[in-house]
Write an enzyme that holds these catalytic residues in place. Structure first.
Site, short mmCIF file in Angstrom:
data_model
loop_
_atom_site.label_atom_id
_atom_site.label_comp_id
_atom_site.label_asym_id
_atom_site.label_seq_id
_atom_site.Cartn_x
_atom_site.Cartn_y
_atom_site.Cartn_z
N LYS A 334 0.82 -1.22 0.00
CA LYS A 334 0.00 0.00 0.00
C LYS A 334 0.85 1.27 0.00
CE LYS A 334 -3.97 -2.16 2.36
NZ LYS A 334 -3.40 -3.52 2.53
N PHE A 397 -12.81 -3.57 8.19
CA PHE A 397 -13.81 -2.98 9.09
C PHE A 397 -14.82 -4.06 9.47
CE2 PHE A 397 -13.71 1.82 7.75
CZ PHE A 397 -12.46 1.93 8.32
#
Length: 417
Positions: A334, A397
């Site tokens: 990332k 999440f």
């Protein structure tokens, strides 16, 4: 004996390349695909940067009618699947199509079409809403369109676990082949959510970096990290039962030997503070493979660049590996492409396979300021090293955790060696 599952094809659409070769070359060049958002006007937004896919034209890959019946996240998935299938050399027409399945997920689906049609409804009334709104928007259409485009008639599933979607999709495809539900699975994740409402929503959550410097925005594990950078794209792999791959003379790129999936059962956005859930997912993957922890040298971390994720993932790695953790090589892809949400785990899985193939571990680009609480080796410069195992982590999440253990392929070995 569990059925062995190997990787025979890969396809990618990313902010640093629209196929696997371009992507991997970008990785080796330490190319940062993050820049100022040009999809919409960000004048009123605190967040200015994202990892947008560049130079992607659907007409280069499909006819206009087909493209119009897919939103961008589906287009990315279909194009990446096309590359993966071509690389695998498999001909679905010559196979039993009911033994070829699809496991492709998207964390969000299409917010673009929802924004556009909602605006149209408010301005012109409900009767003017596109009749294809729902099939264009819903996240399962990535799997559906891949199945339709290539004629895969086996199990077709859409795993949605937020930022862990890509890894869970590959993991569940792995399980499907192991247990005999399929011989081949087209698996991975896709996302295209760099839209006004998505950026506003994640920004309101204070999850996104507000940096104006593309090279100091996505900086996982760095003490100055201040949020993740939203990216987009797709990663698709062809998973195949070993004997099926051998019988057709397929080139085998790597083997999946372990998959762990857990839930933190703790908080809707924050990982468990002890790292316990992520640690257990890693332990399950390692135990399934029967691997010695000391033979695992490389972890491609979830590493988003948020304070909590990086700290608690570090704790999770230490919980699993103990004193050996300091010798591990840990990086975050990332740092170059941002967080591809539902596609992240799949693109990072491809990174692991390429790392094993070429014996190269990329740096966590932009990492400069050490954090005393994040105390592992996050790879500051690229390393050439033989890699037997690569462990890939994804955390989503809702407390979703997934770990995949990938191994250099050796045909003479039995499962679990």
């Amino acid at each position: 004996m569990k059925r062995r599952v190997v990787v025979t094809g890969m396809g990618a659409i990313t902010p640093i390349g629209n196929n696997v070769e371009e992507f991997w070359n970008g990785i080796k060049k330490q190319q940062v695909g993050i820049d100022f958002i040009d999809r919409f006007d960000t004048a009123e937004y605190k967040v200015k940067l994202a990892g947008e896919v560049k130079n992607f034209c659907p007409a280069d890959y499909m006819d206009g009618k087909t493209a119009k019946r897919m939103e961008l996240f589906c287009q990315y998935a279909v194009v990446a699947a096309k590359e993966a299938l071509a690389q695998s050399g498999i001909s679905i027409e010559q196979e039993d199509p009911y033994r070829i399945g699809v496991s492709v997920g998207s964390g969000i689906g299409s917010l673009q079409v929802l924004e556009k049609e909602h605006k149209k409804m408010l301005e012109r009334g409900p009767g003017r809403v596109n009749p294809l709104l729902v099939p264009l928007m819903i996240s399962n259409m990535a799997a559906g369109n891949v199945s339709i485009q290539f004629g895969a008639k086996g199990k077709s599933i859409n795993v949605v676990t937020a930022c862990a979607t890509g890894s869970h999709s590959i993991g569940e495809a792995f399980r499907s082949i192991q247990c005999g539900d399929a011989e081949v699975m087209i698996a991975g994740g896709c996302e295209a959510s760099i839209t006004p409402i998505a950026v506003a929503g994640f920004s309101a959550l204070t999850a996104l970096s507000e940096s104006k410097n593309p090279f100091r925005a996505s900086i996982p594990f760095d003490k100055e990290r201040n949020g993740f950078v939203m990216g987009e794209g797709a990663g698709i792999v062809i998973l195949e039962e070993l004997s099926h791959a051998k019988e057709r003379g397929a080139k085998i790129y790597a083997e999946i030997v372990g998959y762990g999936a857990t839930s933190d059962a703790y908080h809707i956005t924050s990982p468990a503070e002890t790292g316990e859930g992520a640690a257990k997912a890693m332990e399950y993957a390692i135990e399934e493979a029967g691997a010695e922890k000391e033979k695992i040298v490389y972890i491609n971390a979830h590493g988003t660049g948020t304070h909590h994720n990086d700290l608690f993932e570090t704790k999770a790695i230490r919980k699993v590996f103990g004193t050996y953790a300091g010798r591990l090589l840990v990086n975050s892809t990332k740092s170059m492409i941002g967080h591809l949400l539902g596609a992240a785990g799949a693109v990072e899985f491809i990174t692991c396979v390429k790392s094993i193939q070429e014996g190269y571990i990329h740096p966590t680009v932009g990492y400069q300021v050490a954090d005393e609480e994040c105390d592992l080796n996050y790879v500051k410069t690229g390393i050439n090293q033989d890699i037997m195992y690569a462990l890939n982590n994804s955390l989503g999440f809702g407390g979703h955790n997934a770990s995949l253990l990938i191994k250099k392929f050796k045909s003479e070995e039995k499962y679990g060696n």
